[in-house]
Write a protein that holds these residues in place. Structure first.
Motif, PDB file in Angstrom:
ATOM      1  N   GLY A 169      16.566  59.351  87.186  1.00 49.12           N
ATOM      2  CA  GLY A 169      17.216  59.192  85.679  1.00 49.12           C
ATOM      3  C   GLY A 169      18.482  58.146  85.653  1.00 49.12           C
ATOM      4  O   GLY A 169      19.145  58.068  84.701  1.00 49.12           O
ATOM      5  N   LYS A 170      18.296  57.199  86.685  1.00 52.17           N
ATOM      6  CA  LYS A 170      19.383  56.229  86.639  1.00 52.17           C
ATOM      7  C   LYS A 170      18.722  54.815  86.830  1.00 52.17           C
ATOM      8  O   LYS A 170      17.643  54.819  87.293  1.00 52.17           O
ATOM      9  CB  LYS A 170      20.528  56.355  87.692  1.00 52.17           C
ATOM     10  N   THR A 171      19.269  53.836  86.445  1.00 50.61           N
ATOM     11  CA  THR A 171      19.111  52.643  86.531  1.00 50.61           C
ATOM     12  C   THR A 171      20.032  51.697  87.269  1.00 50.61           C
ATOM     13  O   THR A 171      21.406  51.850  86.996  1.00 50.61           O
ATOM     14  CB  THR A 171      18.703  52.009  85.148  1.00 50.61           C
ATOM     15  N   MET A 172      19.524  50.741  88.168  1.00 42.62           N
ATOM     16  CA  MET A 172      20.482  49.730  88.662  1.00 42.62           C
ATOM     17  C   MET A 172      19.925  48.510  89.217  1.00 42.62           C
ATOM     18  O   MET A 172      18.620  48.489  89.097  1.00 42.62           O
ATOM     19  CB  MET A 172      21.002  50.629  90.058  1.00 42.62           C
ATOM     20  N   LEU A 173      20.686  47.519  89.182  1.00 41.52           N
ATOM     21  CA  LEU A 173      20.012  46.293  89.640  1.00 41.52           C
ATOM     22  C   LEU A 173      20.586  45.562  90.793  1.00 41.52           C
ATOM     23  O   LEU A 173      22.039  45.818  91.261  1.00 41.52           O
ATOM     24  CB  LEU A 173      20.725  45.026  88.380  1.00 41.52           C
ATOM     25  N   THR A 174      19.670  45.280  91.595  1.00 42.25           N
ATOM     26  CA  THR A 174      20.073  44.896  92.991  1.00 42.25           C
ATOM     27  C   THR A 174      19.723  43.592  93.408  1.00 42.25           C
ATOM     28  O   THR A 174      18.500  43.094  92.808  1.00 42.25           O
ATOM     29  CB  THR A 174      19.348  45.769  94.189  1.00 42.25           C
ATOM     30  N   VAL A 175      20.433  42.553  93.804  1.00 42.67           N
ATOM     31  CA  VAL A 175      20.048  41.225  94.166  1.00 42.67           C
ATOM     32  C   VAL A 175      20.167  41.386  95.551  1.00 42.67           C
ATOM     33  O   VAL A 175      20.647  41.604  96.606  1.00 42.67           O
ATOM     34  CB  VAL A 175      21.317  40.354  94.151  1.00 42.67           C
ATOM     35  N   ARG A 176      18.723  41.030  95.885  1.00 43.68           N
ATOM     36  CA  ARG A 176      18.177  41.042  97.371  1.00 43.68           C
ATOM     37  C   ARG A 176      18.060  39.605  97.911  1.00 43.68           C
ATOM     38  O   ARG A 176      17.437  38.556  97.256  1.00 43.68           O
ATOM     39  CB  ARG A 176      16.721  41.729  97.614  1.00 43.68           C
ATOM     40  N   GLY A 177      18.537  39.369  99.009  1.00 48.00           N
ATOM     41  CA  GLY A 177      18.209  38.187  99.529  1.00 48.00           C
ATOM     42  C   GLY A 177      17.140  37.906 100.420  1.00 48.00           C
ATOM     43  O   GLY A 177      16.001  38.752 100.412  1.00 48.00           O
ATOM     44  N   PRO A 178      16.936  36.610 100.855  1.00 51.11           N
ATOM     45  CA  PRO A 178      15.427  36.465 101.709  1.00 51.11           C
ATOM     46  C   PRO A 178      15.329  37.359 102.895  1.00 51.11           C
ATOM     47  O   PRO A 178      16.525  37.817 103.328  1.00 51.11           O
ATOM     48  CB  PRO A 178      15.829  34.958 102.289  1.00 51.11           C
TER      49      PRO A 178
ATOM     50  N   MET B 164      10.143  37.478 103.389  1.00 50.74           N
ATOM     51  CA  MET B 164      10.079  36.761 102.066  1.00 50.74           C
ATOM     52  C   MET B 164      11.296  35.621 102.020  1.00 50.74           C
ATOM     53  O   MET B 164      12.376  35.841 102.472  1.00 50.74           O
ATOM     54  CB  MET B 164      10.255  37.728 101.005  1.00 50.74           C
ATOM     55  N   SER B 165      10.788  34.445 101.930  1.00 49.78           N
ATOM     56  CA  SER B 165      11.816  33.213 101.768  1.00 49.78           C
ATOM     57  C   SER B 165      12.534  33.049 100.491  1.00 49.78           C
ATOM     58  O   SER B 165      13.653  32.557 100.409  1.00 49.78           O
ATOM     59  CB  SER B 165      11.055  31.983 102.000  1.00 49.78           C
ATOM     60  N   HIS B 166      12.243  33.971  99.582  1.00 49.09           N
ATOM     61  CA  HIS B 166      12.853  33.903  98.184  1.00 49.09           C
ATOM     62  C   HIS B 166      13.684  34.885  97.885  1.00 49.09           C
ATOM     63  O   HIS B 166      13.626  36.074  98.602  1.00 49.09           O
ATOM     64  CB  HIS B 166      11.837  33.950  97.281  1.00 49.09           C
ATOM     65  N   TRP B 167      14.813  34.880  97.244  1.00 49.80           N
ATOM     66  CA  TRP B 167      15.731  36.055  96.804  1.00 49.80           C
ATOM     67  C   TRP B 167      15.214  36.422  95.380  1.00 49.80           C
ATOM     68  O   TRP B 167      14.329  35.707  94.731  1.00 49.80           O
ATOM     69  CB  TRP B 167      17.256  35.469  96.843  1.00 49.80           C
ATOM     70  N   GLU B 168      15.465  37.742  95.149  1.00 49.99           N
ATOM     71  CA  GLU B 168      15.114  38.301  93.794  1.00 49.99           C
ATOM     72  C   GLU B 168      16.181  39.236  93.335  1.00 49.99           C
ATOM     73  O   GLU B 168      16.922  39.787  94.075  1.00 49.99           O
ATOM     74  CB  GLU B 168      13.727  38.883  93.878  1.00 49.99           C
ATOM     75  N   MET B 169      15.822  39.481  92.033  1.00 47.93           N
ATOM     76  CA  MET B 169      16.942  40.620  91.355  1.00 47.93           C
ATOM     77  C   MET B 169      15.724  41.647  91.111  1.00 47.93           C
ATOM     78  O   MET B 169      14.730  41.394  90.652  1.00 47.93           O
ATOM     79  CB  MET B 169      17.275  40.162  89.945  1.00 47.93           C
TER      80      MET B 169
ATOM     81  N   LEU C 150      23.128  36.358 101.530  1.00 50.51           N
ATOM     82  CA  LEU C 150      22.314  37.651 101.410  1.00 50.51           C
ATOM     83  C   LEU C 150      21.230  37.894 102.181  1.00 50.51           C
ATOM     84  O   LEU C 150      20.494  38.765 102.039  1.00 50.51           O
ATOM     85  CB  LEU C 150      21.793  37.825  99.912  1.00 50.51           C
ATOM     86  N   VAL C 151      20.885  37.069 103.130  1.00 47.90           N
ATOM     87  CA  VAL C 151      19.696  37.006 104.189  1.00 47.90           C
ATOM     88  C   VAL C 151      19.817  38.246 104.805  1.00 47.90           C
ATOM     89  O   VAL C 151      20.764  38.833 105.604  1.00 47.90           O
ATOM     90  CB  VAL C 151      20.090  35.685 105.217  1.00 47.90           C
ATOM     91  N   ASP C 152      18.502  38.892 104.588  1.00 46.24           N
ATOM     92  CA  ASP C 152      18.353  40.104 105.244  1.00 46.24           C
ATOM     93  C   ASP C 152      19.233  41.052 104.684  1.00 46.24           C
ATOM     94  O   ASP C 152      19.615  42.279 105.386  1.00 46.24           O
ATOM     95  CB  ASP C 152      18.322  40.203 106.675  1.00 46.24           C
TER      96      ASP C 152
ATOM     97  N   LEU D 248      19.763  24.707 104.112  1.00 37.74           N
ATOM     98  CA  LEU D 248      20.353  25.941 104.995  1.00 37.74           C
ATOM     99  C   LEU D 248      21.555  26.469 103.887  1.00 37.74           C
ATOM    100  O   LEU D 248      21.092  27.934 103.719  1.00 37.74           O
ATOM    101  CB  LEU D 248      20.796  25.753 106.447  1.00 37.74           C
ATOM    102  N   ARG D 249      22.305  26.061 103.416  1.00 41.88           N
ATOM    103  CA  ARG D 249      23.444  26.598 102.692  1.00 41.88           C
ATOM    104  C   ARG D 249      22.966  26.976 101.500  1.00 41.88           C
ATOM    105  O   ARG D 249      23.251  28.060 100.919  1.00 41.88           O
ATOM    106  CB  ARG D 249      24.551  25.333 102.442  1.00 41.88           C
ATOM    107  N   THR D 250      22.090  26.287 100.954  1.00 37.49           N
ATOM    108  CA  THR D 250      21.296  26.917  99.617  1.00 37.49           C
ATOM    109  C   THR D 250      20.744  28.012  99.562  1.00 37.49           C
ATOM    110  O   THR D 250      20.653  28.807  98.761  1.00 37.49           O
ATOM    111  CB  THR D 250      20.788  25.592  98.675  1.00 37.49           C
TER     112      THR D 250
END
Length: 176
Positions: free
Chosen positions: A46-55, A34-39, A89-91, A159-161
């Motif tokens: 019973g737990k909740t967490m937020l992950t920032v995933r890179g491309p 995937m070329s996009h990043w996501e939350m 965050l790539v991979d 590339l930097r962005t």
């Protein structure tokens, strides 16, 4: 089938798609490149967490537990968190620390976990807080409208962005 999956478009200029999934049973699956990043908000055990995933530059085998729930906010190319750029965050991914059972820490403030219905409002708050911005050079490069920049400068900026080259993005999107 391991998952039930639902997605919807977003009205936000920053968001590609909002999705949610629920695992019916435990199992393995292949997360495609995937070329996009996501939350991603994960609820399980019973737990909740937020992950920032890179491309992701390649397909990745993953395992999920039974009865897990996920909410994903996939950001458009050119959307960036200046303090946590996708190029770092790539991979990979980063789990943000929980502030309480219904909130997490992001850039020194506690934020309530978003859900499928209020994800656009959550993104709007991030934008108003300066935690999400659009990078116009990426938009211009994607549309082939680089007027004031040399090709080399635009390539470095892209590339930097995004963490990926423009050709890598085209390859990943073509394969998807």
């Amino acid at each position: 089938m391991i998952f039930t999956f639902d997605e919807r478009p977003s009205d936000s200029l920053f968001v590609e798609r909002i999705w949610r999934a629920h695992s019916e049973r435990a199992g393995s699956f292949l997360s495609v490149a995937m070329s996009h990043w996501e939350m991603v908000v994960t609820r399980q055990y019973g737990k909740t967490m937020l992950t920032v995933r890179g491309p992701e530059t390649k397909a990745t085998p993953l395992h999920c537990s039974a009865d897990g729930e996920w909410l994903g906010i996939r950001f458009k190319l050119g959307t960036v968190m200046p303090h946590l750029p996708a190029s770092n965050l790539v991979d990979g991914d980063v789990n943000l620390p929980n502030a309480a059972s219904r909130s997490f820490w992001l850039h020194g403030s506690a934020w309530q976990f978003p859900d499928f219905e209020n994800a656009d409002t959550f993104v709007d708050r991030l934008v108003r807080g300066g935690l999400l911005v659009r990078e116009p050079v990426v938009d211009a490069a994607l549309q082939g409208q680089l007027k004031d920049l040399s090709l080399r400068t635009a390539q470095r900026h892209f590339l930097r962005t995004t963490g990926l080259t423009h050709s890598a993005v085209r390859q990943i999107e073509g394969a998807r």
